[in-house]
Design a protein around this motif. Structure first.
Motif, mmCIF file in Angstrom:
data_model
loop_
_atom_site.group_PDB
_atom_site.id
_atom_site.type_symbol
_atom_site.label_atom_id
_atom_site.label_comp_id
_atom_site.label_asym_id
_atom_site.label_seq_id
_atom_site.Cartn_x
_atom_site.Cartn_y
_atom_site.Cartn_z
ATOM 1 N N VAL A 182 0.972 -1.188 0.107
ATOM 2 C CA VAL A 182 -0.031 -0.032 0.122
ATOM 3 C C VAL A 182 0.967 1.261 -0.039
ATOM 4 C CG1 VAL A 182 -1.792 1.103 1.237
ATOM 5 C CG2 VAL A 182 -1.550 -1.114 1.578
ATOM 6 N N VAL A 183 1.117 2.023 -0.975
ATOM 7 C CA VAL A 183 1.780 3.189 -1.008
ATOM 8 C C VAL A 183 0.945 4.359 -1.312
ATOM 9 C CG1 VAL A 183 3.291 1.828 -2.319
ATOM 10 C CG2 VAL A 183 1.686 3.231 -3.891
ATOM 11 N N SER A 184 1.524 5.250 -0.846
ATOM 12 C CA SER A 184 0.833 6.820 -0.779
ATOM 13 C C SER A 184 0.298 7.309 -2.000
ATOM 14 C CB SER A 184 1.867 8.051 -0.275
ATOM 15 O OG SER A 184 2.867 7.924 -1.032
ATOM 16 N N ALA A 185 -0.563 8.072 -2.284
ATOM 17 C CA ALA A 185 -1.029 8.458 -3.468
ATOM 18 C C ALA A 185 -0.050 9.249 -4.439
ATOM 19 C CB ALA A 185 -2.319 9.470 -3.435
ATOM 20 N N ASN A 215 5.944 6.806 -0.835
ATOM 21 C CA ASN A 215 6.215 5.905 0.382
ATOM 22 C C ASN A 215 5.318 4.685 0.488
ATOM 23 O OD1 ASN A 215 7.656 8.451 1.544
ATOM 24 N ND2 ASN A 215 5.910 9.223 1.687
ATOM 25 N N VAL A 216 6.102 3.762 0.938
ATOM 26 C CA VAL A 216 5.273 2.443 1.417
ATOM 27 C C VAL A 216 4.834 2.635 2.708
ATOM 28 C CG1 VAL A 216 5.723 -0.124 1.725
ATOM 29 C CG2 VAL A 216 7.106 1.378 -0.125
ATOM 30 N N LEU A 217 3.592 2.475 2.651
ATOM 31 C CA LEU A 217 2.709 2.532 3.848
ATOM 32 C C LEU A 217 2.416 1.392 4.747
ATOM 33 C CD1 LEU A 217 -0.020 5.097 2.725
ATOM 34 C CD2 LEU A 217 2.099 5.683 3.832
ATOM 35 N N THR A 255 -7.610 2.923 -3.643
ATOM 36 C CA THR A 255 -8.445 2.620 -2.553
ATOM 37 C C THR A 255 -8.342 3.542 -1.692
ATOM 38 O OG1 THR A 255 -9.122 1.006 -0.871
ATOM 39 C CG2 THR A 255 -6.990 1.025 -1.246
ATOM 40 N N GLY A 256 -9.344 4.364 -1.096
ATOM 41 C CA GLY A 256 -9.269 5.435 -0.047
ATOM 42 C C GLY A 256 -8.547 6.499 -0.537
ATOM 43 N N GLY A 257 -7.432 6.857 0.153
ATOM 44 C CA GLY A 257 -6.646 7.986 -0.325
ATOM 45 C C GLY A 257 -5.172 7.165 -0.849
ATOM 46 N N ALA A 258 -4.996 5.956 -0.836
ATOM 47 C CA ALA A 258 -3.953 5.303 -1.125
ATOM 48 C C ALA A 258 -3.696 4.626 -2.385
ATOM 49 C CB ALA A 258 -3.369 4.211 -0.090
ATOM 50 N N LEU A 278 -3.034 -1.810 10.336
ATOM 51 C CA LEU A 278 -3.972 -0.564 9.943
ATOM 52 C C LEU A 278 -3.043 0.601 9.150
ATOM 53 C CD1 LEU A 278 -5.719 0.366 13.501
ATOM 54 C CD2 LEU A 278 -6.562 -1.232 11.321
ATOM 55 N N ASN A 279 -3.847 0.951 8.009
ATOM 56 C CA ASN A 279 -3.066 2.174 7.372
ATOM 57 C C ASN A 279 -2.780 3.051 8.294
ATOM 58 O OD1 ASN A 279 -2.956 4.319 5.717
ATOM 59 N ND2 ASN A 279 -4.015 3.456 4.097
ATOM 60 N N PRO A 280 -1.470 3.708 8.111
ATOM 61 C CA PRO A 280 -1.050 4.568 9.211
ATOM 62 C C PRO A 280 -1.713 6.006 8.923
ATOM 63 C CG PRO A 280 0.805 3.730 7.815
ATOM 64 C CD PRO A 280 -0.296 3.117 7.398
ATOM 65 N N VAL A 281 -2.005 6.423 7.663
ATOM 66 C CA VAL A 281 -2.728 7.632 7.529
ATOM 67 C C VAL A 281 -4.146 7.709 7.884
ATOM 68 C CG1 VAL A 281 -3.224 9.240 5.678
ATOM 69 C CG2 VAL A 281 -0.996 7.861 5.356
ATOM 70 N N THR A 282 -4.851 6.453 7.744
ATOM 71 C CA THR A 282 -6.246 6.628 8.148
ATOM 72 C C THR A 282 -6.538 5.901 9.336
ATOM 73 O OG1 THR A 282 -6.625 4.565 6.991
ATOM 74 C CG2 THR A 282 -6.752 6.341 5.609
ATOM 75 N N GLY A 283 -5.772 5.090 10.057
ATOM 76 C CA GLY A 283 -5.884 4.432 10.959
ATOM 77 C C GLY A 283 -7.027 3.354 10.867
ATOM 78 N N GLU A 284 -7.188 2.914 9.573
ATOM 79 C CA GLU A 284 -8.260 1.827 9.282
ATOM 80 C C GLU A 284 -7.547 0.899 8.650
ATOM 81 O OE1 GLU A 284 -11.762 2.607 9.285
ATOM 82 O OE2 GLU A 284 -11.579 4.576 10.249
ATOM 83 N N PRO A 285 -8.349 -0.473 8.679
ATOM 84 C CA PRO A 285 -7.688 -1.705 7.868
ATOM 85 C C PRO A 285 -8.013 -1.015 6.384
ATOM 86 C CG PRO A 285 -9.589 -2.089 9.446
ATOM 87 C CD PRO A 285 -9.656 -0.706 9.399
ATOM 88 N N VAL A 286 -7.209 -1.412 5.357
ATOM 89 C CA VAL A 286 -7.383 -1.011 4.141
ATOM 90 C C VAL A 286 -8.110 -2.113 3.336
ATOM 91 C CG1 VAL A 286 -5.146 -2.610 3.474
ATOM 92 C CG2 VAL A 286 -6.130 -0.627 1.894
#
Ligand code: BLA
Length: 511
Positions: free
Chosen positions: A31-34, A38-40, A108-111, A231-239
């Motif tokens: 999962v990488v940033s938009a 960065n690798v999230l 997906t989401g912001g990523a 958890l996705n470190p940006v959203t705090g949610e499961p991807v």
């Protein structure tokens, strides 16, 4: 036994299958940033693929993970990923001296989710995949029925992928599914014509399969690779992995496949008018990977199938509606010519019955009961009409299992298991009723549907046996088509007009 035995599935339907927090390990996922920089998050098996430790991988920029050249190419393609979340095959990549992998990306989401999975094995069909699609279009145009279409689709998908068995599975209005086309090499059992309970594919899975048309389970014995961190470190949610090809599958379904004796599966959604019409479901006795290009071709074949099914069903519906309108016009003329509309209807049994393809009909009006064709007795019809007036508030009522709604109808189920009824006036109880006879149907289930789910210690388990289980369904009739129900409604409005006019004439005479 009731017609549709279904257990309580609430716990099945609650599983968040779109966000399992893990993947199937035949590929690796980042999962990488938009911005792609960065690798999230990374799947637990990604470090070995990229030759880095997990902390190195998560602390790295993507350019150093992939090498500058591959990174730039991916980033450029990735910038054009559709916002809809549809996955795109970005390009083939090679990490170090490893095998060539397909890099597939989606938003997906912001990523952005990047998946690296085994690429084409160089054994594609001669003439390329587009020739497969072109040949399939020609074949399906020659098909005469939906069953024929489904059969051709099963054959084509199996030829293209090499699975042991391909099934075309159609959902019925009650959520059960029927195998309407099948092609196999005999290695796995045949389920042709078999029905499966709705619980085999719970609601949220169907919803997911409407949004994402393809899924692959190359090896049911896989050990899931967790996403790190969970958890996705940006959203705090499961991807949300709804569109990820590598998404780990529900453990209940893994158990189902094991019970069924299958090691690998792929299923492709068949969407008709935006709704899930069915699946093309493939199985193999041994593990099996299907590369992205072949999967995409199967998806195109499934959608060609869907368009052809829709075209045929719409044409049949249109034809039926035209027929209904022409009979309706004749019925109106009969009513206009007769002294009263009841005699007008009853004097032309062919039209009255043919209108909605009924075997019998009754007109109940102000204490008079006229019968034509195959019907219950006069007294029984009056009793039934009284129940309709009392209990059924709808102006048009229809059922294909009358005795379930109205138990006294068991006595005459042979003649009248199907009822379509319009009540015209409550004041002077007036109704037209059409009847269809019982059709005794033998349903072959893929395993006893009463044991579809085994509640063992807290969690639900799928059934263990898929042996054919035959059920005799009684006291049901051929279902009424929407066009027939609507036609009956139109007849009701016409009769209502006549009744009102008559009432006005009577009132005028009394003045
Ligand atoms: C998913 N169930 C599925 C899928 C199929 C079936 C085709 C899609 C995944 C795939 O392609 O393998 C069902 N498979 C069938 C049927 C046949 C077949 C009908 O081969 C007929 C020949 N399943 C249960 C019970 C539950 C359940 C009791 O039997 C729930 C408690 C759940 N099935 C279940 C879930 C999924 C599923 C959760 C989604 C799997 C996923 O995508 O993660």
């Amino acid at each position: 036994m009731s017609r549709h035995p279904e257990p309580d599935l609430s716990s099945c339907e609650q599983e968040a299958i779109h966000a399992p927090g893990s993947i199937q390990p035949h590929g690796a996922l980042l999962v990488v940033s938009a911005t792609f920089l960065n690798v999230l998050q990374a799947s637990a098996n990604a470090p070995s693929l990229f030759g880095l430790s997990m902390p190195e991988l998560l602390g790295s920029e993507l350019s150093s993970v992939l090498g500058p050249e591959q990174f730039e190419a991916l980033r450029e393609l990735g910038a054009r990923l559709p916002a809809s979340g549809e996955p795109v095959l970005l390009r083939a990549v090679r990490i170090g001296s490893g095998p060539v992998l397909n890099a597939i990306g989606h938003r997906t989401g912001g990523a952005v989710v990047l998946e690296f999975e085994p690429g084409a094995d160089g054994t594609g069909p001669p003439g390329g995949l587009h020739s497969v699609v072109a040949a399939f279009i020609a074949k399906v145009q020659a098909a005469t029925t939906v069953a024929d279409l489904a059969q051709r689709a099963a054959t084509e998908v199996r030829a293209l992928t090499g699975f042991d068995r391909a099934l075309v599975y159609r959902f019925e209005p009650d959520g059960t599914g029927v195998v309407v086309g099948e092609d196999g090499n005999g290695r796995l059992p045949s389920y042709r014509g078999h029905r499966f309970p709705a619980s085999d594919i719970p609601k949220q899975a169907r919803e997911l399969y409407r949004r994402n048309r393809l899924r692959l389970i190359p090896d049911v014995a896989y050990v899931p690779a967790e996403l790190v961190p969970a958890l996705n470190p940006v959203t705090g949610e499961p991807v949300d992995l709804s569109h990820a090809a590598l998404r780990s599958v529900s453990p209940v379904h893994v158990e189902y496949m094991r019970n069924m004796g299958t090691a690998a599966s792929m299923s492709v959604s068949v969407l008709k008018d935006g709704e899930l019409w069915g699946l093309i479901s493939c199985h193999h006795h041994a593990p099996k990977v299907v590369p992205f290009e072949s999967r995409t071709t199967c998806d195109i074949l499934a959608q060609v199938l869907a368009l052809q099914v829709a075209a045929r069903e719409h044409a049949a519906d249109y034809e039926r509606r035209v027929e209904i309108q022409s009979v309706l016009t004749r019925l109106l003329a009969h009513m206009a010519r007769a002294d009263d509309y009841v005699s007008g209807l009853l004097a032309h049994p062919g039209d009255l019955l043919g209108f909605v393809r009924a075997a019998g009909a009754a007109v109940v009006s102000d204490g008079r009961t006229g019968l034509v064709g195959r019907t219950p007795g006069e007294e029984q019809v009056r009793h039934l009409a009284a129940w309709l007036f009392r209990e059924q508030k709808r102006e048009v009522y229809h059922t294909d299992a009358l005795s379930s709604a109205f138990p006294p109808a068991r006595e005459y189920a042979a003649d009248a298991s199907g009822l379509l009824a319009v009540s015209v006036s409550k004041l002077h109880p007036t109704a037209v009723l059409w009847f269809r006879p019982e059709v005794i149907e033998t349903v072959r289930w893929g395993g006893d549907p009463r044991k579809a789910v085994e509640p063992v210690t807290g969690r639900l388990h799928p059934r263990k046996s898929f042996e054919t289980w035959s059920q005799t369904v009684r006291e049901t009739a051929a279902p009424w088509l929407p066009s027939e129900v609507e036609g009956a409604g139109e007849l009701r409005n016409a009769v209502l007009g006549i009744v009102l006019r008559k009432a006005e004439e009577m009132a005028a005479l009394n003045v």
